[in-house]
Design a protein around this motif. Sequence first.
Motif: not given
Length: 322
Positions: A127-142
């Motif tokens: 949810e924190k990414f919205r404040a930076q004009d992005m939507v974080a859809l889901a986590w993946g993995e490196n």
Amino acid sequence: MAALAASALLLFSVDGAQAQQARTLKLGHILGSDSQLGAGAAAFADEVAKRTSGRYKIELYPNAALGGEVEAIKAVQLGTIELTFVTGAPMLNFVPDVGVFGIPFLFRDAGHAHRVFDGDIGQEYLEKFRAQDMVALAWGENGMRHITNAKRAISAPEDVKGLKLRVPQSEVMVAGFKALGADVAPLPFPELYNALQSGQFDGQENPIATILSAKFAQVQKHLTLSAHSYDPAAFLMSIDTFEDMSDEDKAAFVEAAKAGGKASRKAAADAQANGVKTLREQGLQVVTEIDRAAFAKAVAPAMPDLERKFGAAQVERIRNVQ
């Protein structure tokens, strides 16, 4: 004749509307198509096509074709590209709180990390990414990160001292390796192979899947299975693009990103399980076990600053997830 013309006009209008509904979105990532990011991005693209009945097509740009990760995140932020699938380290340049996940020896193993990212903590950070004009859809993995270098075997903290090590563009990673006594500096990933080849750096640290995909065995001699940190990845999307979609399509993109995240985890796990043998065959000398407690003690001087930065209670909250 008029009826025929009307029918033709109606057919044209329907076809035109369908054509307008089909939209191609660009997604960039820094690794090859055969990497964990490549597997996640491909699965995401397939799922988007299925879940939107072809209304959206994801065009993939691997190998940093749209720029390095910091550049790709900026492009998503500005809306010049729609999507990127990025690793964890550069995210903190945009959402500083995410840097907490880069603390060395924070996670016991990948399973511990999965429980953190799949639970309430993971959702809070998305949810924190919205404040930076992005939507974080889901986590993946490196993946779990390990150390390679061209100088010597690393089995104890003192073996790291003096090595010229490249780390991602993350002040947390820099702080952790400085505490170990490394001569450390950040560098964008696309420049890393040449920097290792030229001797600008003695070594680097990355997941097994990345070490394989990037062919680092050609320019490194030693691998230490340090698992010193877990690196997530995330599907980031331009907020304007996301908000322009219907609720149904928004949900489809989120579910597609979750599927992509699972695919990246599987690819990272498969490489972790099978890739070390391949890297041995390619010439790397492998240290399979380290004294994690000794390494954690060696990076302890960096912890007070990191706990002040991210909150000691939050660090412990993550550590204590079972």
